[in-house]
Write a protein that holds these residues in place. Structure first.
Motif, PDB file in Angstrom:
ATOM      1  N   ALA A  97      -9.878  22.679 -35.502  1.00 50.90           N
ATOM      2  CA  ALA A  97      -9.259  23.777 -36.255  1.00 50.90           C
ATOM      3  C   ALA A  97      -8.456  24.719 -35.364  1.00 50.90           C
ATOM      4  CB  ALA A  97     -10.334  24.566 -37.002  1.00 50.90           C
ATOM      5  N   GLY A  98      -8.144  24.281 -34.148  1.00 52.04           N
ATOM      6  CA  GLY A  98      -7.329  25.112 -33.275  1.00 52.04           C
ATOM      7  C   GLY A  98      -8.033  25.460 -31.974  1.00 52.04           C
ATOM      8  N   GLU A 108     -10.274  31.955 -20.730  1.00 49.00           N
ATOM      9  CA  GLU A 108     -11.456  31.336 -21.318  1.00 49.00           C
ATOM     10  C   GLU A 108     -11.066  30.612 -22.604  1.00 49.00           C
ATOM     11  OE1 GLU A 108     -16.014  32.709 -21.851  1.00 49.00           O
ATOM     12  OE2 GLU A 108     -14.549  33.977 -22.874  1.00 49.00           O
ATOM     13  N   LEU A 109     -11.459  29.350 -22.697  1.00 49.14           N
ATOM     14  CA  LEU A 109     -11.049  28.492 -23.804  1.00 49.14           C
ATOM     15  C   LEU A 109     -12.023  28.583 -24.966  1.00 49.14           C
ATOM     16  CD1 LEU A 109      -9.265  26.181 -24.962  1.00 49.14           C
ATOM     17  CD2 LEU A 109     -10.811  24.578 -23.785  1.00 49.14           C
ATOM     18  N   THR A 110     -11.485  28.746 -26.169  1.00 46.91           N
ATOM     19  CA  THR A 110     -12.260  28.657 -27.407  1.00 46.91           C
ATOM     20  C   THR A 110     -11.672  27.544 -28.257  1.00 46.91           C
ATOM     21  OG1 THR A 110     -12.794  31.017 -27.399  1.00 46.91           O
ATOM     22  CG2 THR A 110     -13.013  29.858 -29.488  1.00 46.91           C
ATOM     23  N   LYS A 128     -15.923  27.730 -25.456  1.00 47.23           N
ATOM     24  CA  LYS A 128     -16.698  28.357 -26.522  1.00 47.23           C
ATOM     25  C   LYS A 128     -16.400  27.625 -27.827  1.00 47.23           C
ATOM     26  CE  LYS A 128     -17.190  33.179 -25.031  1.00 47.23           C
ATOM     27  NZ  LYS A 128     -16.875  34.582 -25.408  1.00 47.23           N
ATOM     28  N   ALA A 129     -17.394  27.562 -28.695  1.00 49.79           N
ATOM     29  CA  ALA A 129     -17.194  26.927 -29.995  1.00 49.79           C
ATOM     30  C   ALA A 129     -17.104  27.984 -31.079  1.00 49.79           C
ATOM     31  CB  ALA A 129     -18.334  25.961 -30.293  1.00 49.79           C
ATOM     32  N   ALA A 130     -16.172  27.788 -31.996  1.00 45.93           N
ATOM     33  CA  ALA A 130     -16.047  28.647 -33.172  1.00 45.93           C
ATOM     34  C   ALA A 130     -16.111  27.742 -34.394  1.00 45.93           C
ATOM     35  CB  ALA A 130     -14.733  29.418 -33.140  1.00 45.93           C
ATOM     36  N   VAL A 131     -17.099  27.970 -35.237  1.00 46.72           N
ATOM     37  CA  VAL A 131     -17.259  27.164 -36.447  1.00 46.72           C
ATOM     38  C   VAL A 131     -16.555  27.876 -37.602  1.00 46.72           C
ATOM     39  CG1 VAL A 131     -18.882  26.067 -38.031  1.00 46.72           C
ATOM     40  CG2 VAL A 131     -19.455  26.274 -35.592  1.00 46.72           C
ATOM     41  N   VAL A 132     -15.599  27.187 -38.231  1.00 48.36           N
ATOM     42  CA  VAL A 132     -14.738  27.810 -39.243  1.00 48.36           C
ATOM     43  C   VAL A 132     -14.728  26.969 -40.512  1.00 48.36           C
ATOM     44  CG1 VAL A 132     -13.297  28.927 -37.501  1.00 48.36           C
ATOM     45  CG2 VAL A 132     -12.710  26.634 -38.327  1.00 48.36           C
ATOM     46  N   VAL A 165      -4.754  30.510 -35.949  1.00 42.13           N
ATOM     47  CA  VAL A 165      -5.975  29.739 -35.695  1.00 42.13           C
ATOM     48  C   VAL A 165      -7.166  30.640 -35.418  1.00 42.13           C
ATOM     49  CG1 VAL A 165      -4.774  27.662 -34.936  1.00 42.13           C
ATOM     50  CG2 VAL A 165      -5.334  29.437 -33.263  1.00 42.13           C
ATOM     51  N   LYS A 166      -6.939  31.792 -34.852  1.00 41.91           N
ATOM     52  CA  LYS A 166      -8.052  32.706 -34.595  1.00 41.91           C
ATOM     53  C   LYS A 166      -8.657  33.208 -35.897  1.00 41.91           C
ATOM     54  CE  LYS A 166      -6.542  34.510 -30.100  1.00 41.91           C
ATOM     55  NZ  LYS A 166      -6.233  35.750 -29.339  1.00 41.91           N
TER      56      LYS A 166
END
Length: 458
Positions: A97-98, A108-110, A128-132, A165-166
């Protein structure tokens, strides 16, 4: 027993054969061991991020408020993060998802995913993981509906839309909530997938005025930009008077709206200037050979016999010499006085383009004879009378901040930046008197005491 004996005999025979084979040929030389492959180039090395140019580092320091070491570190970290994001994107597929980086130097990569089960794999790559909720493909599908709607609507009040994407949604920038709502509704997209950002900003193309570039007059003819000029806050360019009349509209080399003729004199003189809209920016540049640019530092008039070069939208960059100044020429449309004759060639469409001597603006192309195949004669309208008549300031590498002053006001004898001075003119500056040695428009950096090439103390 017979079979066992026979088997032993066959084994013995094979052993003997093997011995014969081994001794029939010389032993092969020991093969060199396969070289162990070394590590491949890092992402930073591949992208050149480990060897940035001084210009890049300087701009990053200035604009991102970084030290030289921080700027260099950031570039390397960003390059490495891009590689890791690519690996994760390939691995996640439709769940991706981006990705984005953050931090002044750490980059720092997300990485965003629609599946929480991907968290450990993302973290294993140092991100870092972001669940969307929405995958990148789904967001792009929403934006494509807005794209298609924009072709039909041409929504002036909603000039920007993009995948954020954020925020994990499509964002629409609009001048007001109502305009955004209308755009979104017409596109038929779910409002839950679209956010609105209200802003009065309206993006525009940023284009430079460069001497020699083409421009078009009311769609009927083409001329060439001369020199960038300003009058107060209005930017524009000097050109030939025969190219247009006051009020005529112009478009630029890319056929986009450009400006309007503010003043024009022809015949008698062949001078004009065009005021441009906010899409265009005045520069001290003139287009030279092979799309290179030369920059104007002033408008000191060249002597007869001096070399001059010309730029035009038809024939480009050509040079020659000054034959004589103050020439009167009778064209079929009328007589023009005060022109300078040169040995430089020119052709139709080059009219209005700049003549330069080194870094000094000389004038704008008027007319002539011959062509650039067999050679010819070309006349130009000197730039200093044009600047003086219309009250313009030439745009230079050290652009003066002074406003052109009237030659007949009460302070006419006081030196002033932006005023055009002819040879022999006398001025007062810092309590002293000076006489002009070369015709020019005064620049702030050219005050009389600092420019003995232009002024003589009397």
């Amino acid at each position: 027993m017979v079979g066992r004996h026979a088997a032993r005999s066959r084994r013995a025979a094979l052993t003997a054969l093997g011995a014969l084979v081994l001794t029939a040929f010389p032993p092969a030389a020991s093969a060199a061991p396969e070289p162990v492959p070394g590590p491949g180039p890092t992402a930073a090395q591949t992208l050149g991020a480990d060897t940035p140019s001084a210009q890049v580092l300087h701009a990053m320091q200035r604009d991102l408020k970084l030290t030289p070491d921080q700027a260099a570190t950031r570039l390397v970290n960003e390059a490495e993060a891009g590689t890791r994001a690519g690996r994760l994107r390939n691995m996640l597929g439709d769940r991706f998802a981006g990705a984005w980086v953050s931090g002044a130097t750490s980059a720092e990569l997300t990485v965003a995913t629609t599946d929480a089960a991907d968290t450990s794999a993302i973290e294993a790559q140092g991100a870092k993981a972001a669940v969307v909720r929405k995958g990148l493909g789904e967001l792009r599908a929403v934006k494509e509906k807005l794209d298609a709607t924009a072709v039909r609507m041409r929504p002036a009040e909603t000039p920007v839309w993009y995948v954020d994407v954020k925020a994990n949604r499509v964002m629409v920038q609009a001048t007001g909530e109502a305009a955004a709502a209308d755009f979104i509704k017409t596109a038929g997209v779910d409002g839950q997938d679209v956010g609105v950002r209200v802003s009065a900003d309206r993006p525009r193309l940023l284009k430079d005025l460069v001497g020699g570039d083409a421009y078009y007059i009311d769609g009927r003819s083409r001329c060439s930009v001369g020199f960038s000029v300003t009058k107060g806050e209005q930017q524009g360019f000097a050109t030939a008077g025969h190219c247009g009349e006051p009020g005529d509209e112009t478009t630029g080399f890319d056929q986009s709206d450009q400006g309007t003729f503010q003043a024009s004199t022809f015949p008698g003189k062949d001078m004009a200037w065009v005021g441009v809209n906010a899409d265009w920016s005045a520069t001290p540049d003139v287009r030279a050979q092979d799309d290179q640019r030369v920059q104007m530092a002033g408008s000191v008039e060249a002597l007869v016999g001096a070399s001059v070069c010309r730029s035009g939208s038809t024939t480009g960059w050509h040079c020659g010499t000054v034959r004589q100044h103050d020439t009167s020429v009778r064209y079929p449309e009328g007589t023009v006085d005060g022109l300078t004759e040169t040995t430089v060639c020119a052709e139709a469409g080059d009219s209005g383009g700049p003549f330069v001597a080194g870094a000094q603006a000389q004038g704008t192309t008027s007319g002539g004879s011959g062509d650039c195949t067999d050679g010819g004669t070309t006349f130009y309208q000197p730039i200093n009378p044009l600047l003086s008549d219309f009250g313009l300031t030439l745009t230079t590498t050290s652009a003066s901040e002074g406003t052109p002053a009237s030659q007949d006001n009460a302070a006419a004898d006081a030196w002033a930046a932006g005023r055009v001075y002819e040879v022999g003119a006398t001025v007062t500056h810092a309590g002293l008197r000076y006489r002009c040695l070369q015709s020019h428009q005064a620049q702030n950096v050219w005050s009389p005491e600092n420019t003995p090439a232009l002024w003589q103390r009397v």
